[in-house]
Each structure stands twice: as C-alpha cells, then as structure tokens.
Scaffold this active site. Structure first.
Site, PDB file in Angstrom:
ATOM      1  NE  ARG A 182      -3.682   1.981   2.814  1.00 62.03           N
ATOM      2  CZ  ARG A 182      -3.701   2.559   4.016  1.00 62.03           C
ATOM      3  NH1 ARG A 182      -2.968   2.047   4.994  1.00 62.03           N
ATOM      4  NH2 ARG A 182      -4.455   3.609   4.247  1.00 62.03           N
ATOM      5  CG  HIS A 221      -1.195   5.175  -0.223  1.00 60.86           C
ATOM      6  ND1 HIS A 221      -1.771   5.547   0.978  1.00 60.86           N
ATOM      7  CD2 HIS A 221      -2.075   4.317  -0.799  1.00 60.86           C
ATOM      8  CE1 HIS A 221      -2.939   4.927   1.120  1.00 60.86           C
ATOM      9  NE2 HIS A 221      -3.138   4.176   0.051  1.00 60.86           N
ATOM     10  CG  ASN A 281      -0.450   8.334   3.119  1.00 59.82           C
ATOM     11  OD1 ASN A 281      -0.852   7.319   2.544  1.00 59.82           O
ATOM     12  ND2 ASN A 281      -0.096   9.427   2.458  1.00 59.82           N
ATOM     13  CG  HIS A 313      -8.386  -4.008  -1.499  1.00 65.01           C
ATOM     14  ND1 HIS A 313      -9.480  -3.203  -1.752  1.00 65.01           N
ATOM     15  CD2 HIS A 313      -7.340  -3.153  -1.346  1.00 65.01           C
ATOM     16  CE1 HIS A 313      -9.122  -1.932  -1.753  1.00 65.01           C
ATOM     17  NE2 HIS A 313      -7.822  -1.882  -1.513  1.00 65.01           N
TER      18      HIS A 313
END
Length: 322
Positions: free
Chosen positions: A63, A67, A94, A190
C-alpha cells in the site's frame, strides 16, 4: 463448462488486452549493474527478516508503494518526514501506513554496501515486491533507476477513495496512465490487509440516511459485519478479503462476486462491464492469470511520473532530503 470458460477468457482478452502505453524511460532491472553488487539479495533478505516475523506488514508495504506512486509519482516522497507534520505521510489516508522501519533497514544495509547509489524510490518498489513474494504472492522483475523527490506536501495527497464509484476510479487511474485492467487487477491487492469499522459503518447501518445498508452488499455479509462493528465502533479491525486475508491469491474476486466487497470501491467493480468481466473471469478460472496480471500492472504502476537523469537526488536517509 470448459467451453464457457474458454469463451469468457477470449472475450476478456479482446476487451482488456489493449493497454495504455506509458512513456518509455531508462528504468531497467540491471540499472545498478556493478554499481552495487547483490542489490536484489540484500533487499530480499532484509525484507524477509521483517515480513516473515510479521506477515501483515506485506499489505502495508504494498500500500505504501501504491500511495507513493499516486502522489507526485514513484519518487519516494511518501517516506519524507516533516517537523511540521505537513508531509504526505501525515495525511489522514497515510496515518495507518506501517513498515517505514523496513524501508529504513533496507536502505541502511544498502548504504553500508554501496553509499549514495540506490534511491529510496527504488528501495520501496523492490521491498513491495519482496514483501508480496514473502507471503506466497507473485514475483516480478522491478525496473530500476528512479531518483528521489525532494518535495512532500500533505495538500497534494489525493488518493483513490474507498468510497468512490467505478467511474471516478477509472479517471483516477487514467490520470496516472493506468487503464481499466490495471484498476481491477491492482484492486486485487485487497486480498491481503485489514481495515476498520470506521470505514464501513455508514454502509451497513445508515447508507442513505434511513437506517438501511448498501444494497450492493450481501445481506449475510452485512449481518456478519454488524456482529463485528457496533454503530459507534470505529476501531475494530476487519479483514479486507474475508476467509483469505493471510494469503495473496485471487480469492478477493470471489468475495467481490459474492457481494462481499468491504468498500464501495470494491463493490463497484461489478458496475462496469470491463471490471466485472475480469472479476468473473478470475472466479471461473480459479485466478489462472491473476499472478501474471498483477505483476504486469505493478511494473506499470512503478513507472508513474518517475524522476530520472539529473532530476531529484539519491537520498542518504529515506526520511530526509540530503
């Protein structure tokens, strides 16, 4: 059934087979060559030391890379610290990122071996790959040669939202040179990781303000979530892929097809012909192409708005500009 499966795959390839081209760059797996011997081995060994002890780190490190690339490109700006708490890592989406210590440990090992050579942006890209591999996911060759950015602003953080519908998500990805296939494939990340009741309570208790739940969710799944989350519970954790959260596999698409997508951004993959087709194809094929598809899309993600040549710098410490 075999004919039906084959037909679905043929249609899928014809619909999603054309990718949006990303500008060519100097990135290449052998970029560092003799500049830093055994770079891949160093990154893998340090990453595994952390992830094998705490497998849940894999989801956060993956992730983190995502990001980073969606804000100012894959330049390691997510790693920069700010005394004023106004850097990317200080933004609300975040705050739940974990694993910065893994990046720092890898960077320290590389600095000891070859000072000032390997960028933090490249470290993050390799660590994300090796973290996924450590928990049984696919491996891909990471093109290298990114340089580190010097700017990290909280005001610039505009990530794809878990509350977005598929139309908005397609635009988010297109803005970064990623296509519809990349959207649905990368959503498959996910399959690992957790979230919290805070992000789903409205969906299950008061979706339209009338005490109802989102009809895009299976009633049985809603009942299961309500057993975990009270209306005022914002802390209890939830598996993003119920039944398979510890394994990097294609089970996520089975959950989505069964209307068990935790976020609106998961459920909405059934609302678009192309994304729905990919979901159904992975379900009926047992995820036959997901590993390769994910690897291909991660390579594309890692090339988004990169810095090369004389742009940026090679940071000595990933949390600070030189």
């Amino acid at each position: 059934m075999a004919i039906k499966n084959l037909l679905a795959l043929v249609v899928f390839v014809s619909v999603l087979g054309v990718s949006v081209a990303i500008s060519s760059s100097i990135l290449k797996p052998e970029y560092y060559g003799s500049k830093c011997a055994d770079i891949e081995g160093i990154v893998r060994r340090v990453t595994e030391q952390y992830v094998l002890r705490k497998p849940s780190l894999a989801a956060s490190l993956l992730r983190m890379h995502f990001h980073d690339c969606f804000v100012r490109g894959c330049d390691g700006s997510i790693l920069l610290k700010s005394a004023n708490k106004d850097a990317e890592r200080d933004s609300f989406p975040n705050l739940t990122l974990r694993g910065f210590e893994v990046i720092d440990a890898v960077k320290t090992a590389l600095e000891k071996k070859c000072p000032g050579v390997v960028s933090c942006a490249d470290v993050l890209a390799m660590v994300a790959r090796d973290a996924v591999r450590a928990i049984g996911g696919p491996w891909w060759s990471v093109p290298l040669g990114r340089r580190d950015g010097r700017i990290s602003r909280i005001a610039e953080v505009n990530l794809p939202s878990p509350f977005s519908n598929v139309t908005i998500l397609k635009k988010n990805f297109a803005d970064k040179g990623l296509n519809v296939k990349d959207l649905v494939v990368l959503s498959g990340a996910h399959t690992i990781g957790i979230s919290s009741c805070a992000l789903v309570n409205a969906r299950i208790y008061n979706f339209t303000g009338k005490g109802d739940f989102d009809p895009a969710m299976s009633p049985s799944y809603v009942r299961a979530l309500k057993k975990r989350c009270s209306p005022i519970d914002f802390k209890t954790t939830l598996d993003m892929d119920p039944g398979s959260v510890k394994t990097f596999d294609s089970h996520y698409f089975n959950a989505v097809a069964q209307k068990k997508g935790l976020f609106i951004s998961d459920s909405t993959l059934l609302d678009d012909f192309q994304t729905n087709l990919y979901v159904q194809t992975q379900v009926i094929s047992g995820g036959f192409s997901f590993g390769k598809d994910f690897s291909d899309s991660m390579v594309k993600l890692g090339k988004v708005e990169i810095l090369t040549g004389q742009k940026g710098e090679i940071r000595k410490r990933c949390g600070f500009v030189n």
